[in-house]
Design a protein around this motif. Structure first.
Motif, mmCIF file in Angstrom:
data_model
loop_
_atom_site.group_PDB
_atom_site.id
_atom_site.type_symbol
_atom_site.label_atom_id
_atom_site.label_comp_id
_atom_site.label_asym_id
_atom_site.label_seq_id
_atom_site.Cartn_x
_atom_site.Cartn_y
_atom_site.Cartn_z
ATOM 1 N N LYS A 1 81.536 -35.404 -130.606
ATOM 2 C CA LYS A 1 82.311 -35.559 -129.368
ATOM 3 C C LYS A 1 82.630 -34.187 -128.795
ATOM 4 C CE LYS A 1 86.754 -35.875 -131.801
ATOM 5 N NZ LYS A 1 86.180 -35.538 -133.106
ATOM 6 N N ALA A 2 83.097 -34.191 -127.556
ATOM 7 C CA ALA A 2 83.442 -32.934 -126.892
ATOM 8 C C ALA A 2 84.517 -32.194 -127.684
ATOM 9 C CB ALA A 2 83.936 -33.214 -125.475
ATOM 10 N N GLY A 3 84.338 -30.889 -127.814
ATOM 11 C CA GLY A 3 85.288 -30.065 -128.548
ATOM 12 C C GLY A 3 84.888 -29.780 -129.975
ATOM 13 N N ASP A 4 83.916 -30.544 -130.530
ATOM 14 C CA ASP A 4 83.458 -30.292 -131.889
ATOM 15 C C ASP A 4 82.638 -29.006 -131.946
ATOM 16 O OD1 ASP A 4 82.795 -33.764 -132.816
ATOM 17 O OD2 ASP A 4 84.617 -32.559 -132.883
ATOM 18 N N TRP A 5 82.789 -28.284 -133.028
ATOM 19 C CA TRP A 5 81.897 -27.165 -133.325
ATOM 20 C C TRP A 5 80.791 -27.682 -134.240
ATOM 21 C CZ3 TRP A 5 82.028 -22.271 -131.285
ATOM 22 C CH2 TRP A 5 83.158 -21.924 -130.564
ATOM 23 N N VAL A 6 79.550 -27.385 -133.888
ATOM 24 C CA VAL A 6 78.422 -27.944 -134.634
ATOM 25 C C VAL A 6 77.440 -26.833 -135.009
ATOM 26 C CG1 VAL A 6 78.575 -30.224 -133.562
ATOM 27 C CG2 VAL A 6 77.145 -28.458 -132.504
ATOM 28 N N ARG A 7 76.724 -27.089 -136.096
ATOM 29 C CA ARG A 7 75.586 -26.258 -136.464
ATOM 30 C C ARG A 7 74.315 -27.075 -136.224
ATOM 31 N NH1 ARG A 7 76.593 -25.440 -141.435
ATOM 32 N NH2 ARG A 7 77.292 -23.263 -141.452
ATOM 33 N N LEU A 8 73.399 -26.553 -135.412
ATOM 34 C CA LEU A 8 72.121 -27.196 -135.152
ATOM 35 C C LEU A 8 71.052 -26.402 -135.881
ATOM 36 C CD1 LEU A 8 72.514 -27.819 -131.310
ATOM 37 C CD2 LEU A 8 73.227 -29.286 -133.201
ATOM 38 N N ARG A 9 70.334 -27.055 -136.763
ATOM 39 C CA ARG A 9 69.339 -26.372 -137.596
ATOM 40 C C ARG A 9 67.926 -26.685 -137.105
ATOM 41 N NH1 ARG A 9 69.329 -28.616 -142.264
ATOM 42 N NH2 ARG A 9 70.591 -30.405 -141.671
ATOM 43 N N ASN A 10 67.100 -25.661 -137.128
ATOM 44 C CA ASN A 10 65.696 -25.780 -136.717
ATOM 45 C C ASN A 10 65.578 -26.291 -135.276
ATOM 46 O OD1 ASN A 10 63.114 -25.152 -137.766
ATOM 47 N ND2 ASN A 10 62.600 -27.322 -137.797
ATOM 48 N N LEU A 11 66.388 -25.723 -134.397
ATOM 49 C CA LEU A 11 66.400 -26.101 -132.983
ATOM 50 C C LEU A 11 65.254 -25.378 -132.257
ATOM 51 C CD1 LEU A 11 68.021 -27.500 -130.618
ATOM 52 C CD2 LEU A 11 69.105 -25.266 -130.295
ATOM 53 N N GLN A 12 64.410 -26.155 -131.610
ATOM 54 C CA GLN A 12 63.330 -25.565 -130.820
ATOM 55 C C GLN A 12 63.874 -25.197 -129.433
ATOM 56 O OE1 GLN A 12 60.171 -28.182 -129.617
ATOM 57 N NE2 GLN A 12 58.704 -26.517 -129.355
#
Length: 681
Positions: A294-305
């Motif tokens: 949801k909005a406001g979350d901090w996320v890690r995106l792995r292997n993002l093209q």
């Protein structure tokens, strides 16, 4: 006595070709992947290695690695079982391709949308070197590597024999050659180096990034789109302006995440400028993002093209399923409430956001000062028009919501009519949804991070309130006379908000009751066994015990507790009230108790059942007792009703140190209670 001849070599060969059963305590990988084994259970597995990641150091004392295993149950599929290993470096297994691994007491988990295994401190791991495993019927003991844990469990003959049969009977097409295997292992060492801040990402590259979700994700059936920012700028990103008059470079959103109309740019919450990248997720990633992020979350995106998107002007991110990179979803929601264990890249991004917002406030004040007067004059008429349109949209949404609520209420009323609910029983919060008993009883799991490892914990209890449609099928104590208990008076009874401690003195022994000469306070204390009322919703666990304390007992019965043995009128009033709740349940329960007592006396006296013309033997007496207990009972005449149930926890004594989750010598036990329910007149 004829001496048994030893098997010939041909006979031993035929026997070795037969598929043996898994040793006790082990399960097939197919059963785990099919979710036949529930999440949270500890199991044993035996499989061949088809992939491995090199051990990497975590923030704690453990190192992290992973294996992909397969066995006979999935030998013809491309699937494999992902095994997450957290161990000190010296205890970390590093098998080669095709080696056989035995794992015992390892936990089944659902991580990033896929089932996998994760080690526990009780887990034992053992590796058999493929090149040393002999053909059956010889034992594979000689191929067993040295134990990784000095005092751990060691495989026995059953495991050795099964490993030899498995290795020489399984299809090894799924096992890569040594060169390919080593190349993938070496490649896994470089995964952590893929992290990049957004200002430095370039076209046609893959990165790991950390950023803040700017708006709630937009679900597009087979994909989901979200905007992410780490508060760095990239000239190739789409530009958002905090000045409504500045529409330069705002050419719309190629994937439809935001409208292309320049007026809608004012709905962008920031950050402004070229600080945000649009990310499109597919498959499992899209499902996870739509349901969890949801909005406001901090996320890690792995292997993002990262590459130029559909408009060929702006860089965008794409997150596709890639089995070779890892198992499951490549999106991690990062907690921000644990400074000691937080990722350094996350801390840096949060610091940049703080600095950015300071600058933004100064810019907004400047823009407001320069254009405030002009905008007020020029947009007076347009503002009135916008207000009317906004009001019309709000009224349309309200009408739609009202229509949905009325439809849901009508559906609920129809369902209640079909169940034939007892209208005499009333409960509060009639606007709340109905939960089924199986869903209430189901344990609640909670995903968290421990030493930078994501783990799923089964909560001992949760403080939750429910509404449910139920019927009473049993009660405790067995006699209504014991529904009220007593305690001694105390000075705290002078307080209007006094609530009696659960440890307050009470004694069911009537001798003790008579000997106590002080003033006694009587309170309700009983429990009801509630069963799911809707036949369509019944499952394996469709019953629960709900306790009724003094306050809720007064509300339920509309009676004040008293000495029911000394006050027959009060007992009669209670029986009349509870008859409205449970019909002939008390009569049926007393008949059952009397029947059991009669059976016990008859069996003790070695007498036959009344219907038996011939005295039976001792074994026949037990069978007759079972038949008597299973004889047809009168059907319950009570109606289902709606009630309120709350779940909470209480501390109980515990001797097992591993189960002491409430302090020294105690643990939490889940309890359900009845509340907000009344038998009306």
């Amino acid at each position: 006595m004829t001496q048994r001849r030893p098997l010939s070599s041909a006979a031993r060969s035929r026997n070795s070709n037969r598929e043996p059963d898994l040793p006790p305590g082990y399960v097939s990988i197919q059963d785990i992947l099919d979710h036949s084994i529930p999440v949270g259970r500890f199991v044993g597995v035996i499989g061949l290695v088809k992939d491995r990641r090199t051990p990497m150091q975590t923030g704690g004392k453990d190192w992290k690695s992973s294996l992909t295993l397969y066995d006979k149950s999935i030998e013809d599929d491309d699937a494999g079982l992902f095994v997450n290993i957290f161990r000190p470096q010296l205890e970390m297994p590093e098998p080669d391709a095709g080696d056989v691994v035995i794992a015992t007491s390892i936990k089944v988990q659902n991580y990033r949308g896929e089932v996998s295994l994760i080690t526990h401190r009780s887990t034992s791991l053992h590796v058999y070197t493929a090149s040393k495993i002999p053909k059956p019927p010889k034992s594979a003991k000689q191929a067993l590597g040295p134990p990784l844990q000095p005092k751990g469990w060691v495989p026995g003959d059953k495991e050795h024999d099964y490993v030899a049969w498995l290795y020489h009977s399984i299809n090894k097409d799924a096992v890569p050659d040594a060169t390919t295997f080593d190349s993938k292992v070496n490649q896994s060492r470089n995964i952590r180096q893929k992290f990049q801040i957004l200002s430095d990402v370039k076209d046609c590259q893959f990165y790991d990034i950390i950023g803040r979700v700017i708006k709630d994700p937009f679900n597009q059936m087979d994909k989901a789109t979200l905007w992410v920012s780490d508060y760095t700028e990239n000239d190739a990103f789409y530009k958002f302006s905090c000045d409504p008059e500045d529409t330069k470079d705002q050419n719309g959103d190629p994937c439809g995440y935001i409208t292309a109309k320049s007026k809608e740019s004012s709905n962008w919450p920031g950050p402004y400028g070229k600080r945000s990248i649009q990310v499109t997720c597919f498959g499992l990633h899209a499902e996870f993002v739509s349901n969890e992020v949801k909005a406001g979350d901090w996320v890690r995106l792995r292997n993002l093209q990262v590459k130029y998107g559909h408009n060929s002007n702006n860089l965008e991110g794409f997150l596709r399923e890639d089995r070779s990179y890892g198992s499951g979803v490549q999106v991690d929601i990062l907690p921000t409430d644990d400074p000691e264990n937080a990722d350094d890249h996350l801390k840096a991004a949060i610091r940049r956001r703080k600095d950015y917002e300071k600058i933004l406030k100064k810019q907004q004040k400047s823009i407001a000062a320069n254009q405030g007067g002009k905008r007020k004059a020029d947009n007076q008429g347009e503002g009135n028009s916008n207000q009317r349109r906004a009001k019309a949209r709000a009224e349309a949404r309200a009408a739609k919501f009202k229509e949905i609520e009325e439809h849901e209420l009508e559906r609920q009323r129809k369902k209640e009519a079909d169940l034939g609910l007892n209208k005499i029983i009333k409960c509060e919060s009639s606007d709340q949804p109905i939960f089924t008993i199986p869903s209430i009883v189901e344990p609640i799991s909670w995903e968290t991070a421990v030493d930078e490892k994501e783990v799923a914990l089964t909560l001992p209890f949760a403080c939750i309130m429910y509404r449910a449609n139920v019927r009473v099928v049993d009660f405790l104590p067995s006699k209504l006379e014991n529904f009220a208990t007593w305690r001694k008076t105390a000075e705290f009874d002078l307080l209007s908000q006094c609530s009696v401690d659960s440890d307050s003195e009470s004694d069911e022994d009537m001798g003790t009751l008579d000997r106590y000469a002080g003033t006694k306070i009587w309170e309700w204390s009983f429990a009801l066994l509630l069963e799911e009322a809707d036949p369509k919703e019944k499952g394996e666990n469709d019953r629960l015990w709900a306790v009724v304390d003094n306050k809720q007992g007064q509300l339920l019965t509309d009676l004040t507790a008293s000495d029911l043995r000394a006050n027959p009128d009060d007992l009669s009033n209670l029986r009349e009230q509870l008859f409205k709740l449970w019909g002939n349940l008390e009569e049926r329960k007393q008949q059952e108790i009397q029947r059991r007592r009669a059976d016990q006396k008859r069996i003790a006296a070695q007498q036959p059942p009344p219907s038996s013309p011939v005295p039976p033997s001792t074994s026949e007496q037990a069978q007759a007792a079972d038949n008597s207990n299973n004889s047809k009972k009168p059907a319950l005449s009570n109606k289902p009703f709606t009630c309120c149930i709350n779940q909470y926890g209480m501390m109980v004594p515990e001797t097992d140190p591993l189960k002491m989750n409430a302090g020294d010598g105690k643990k939490y036990e889940r309890v359900f209670g009845l509340f907000g329910t009344k038998i009306s007149s």
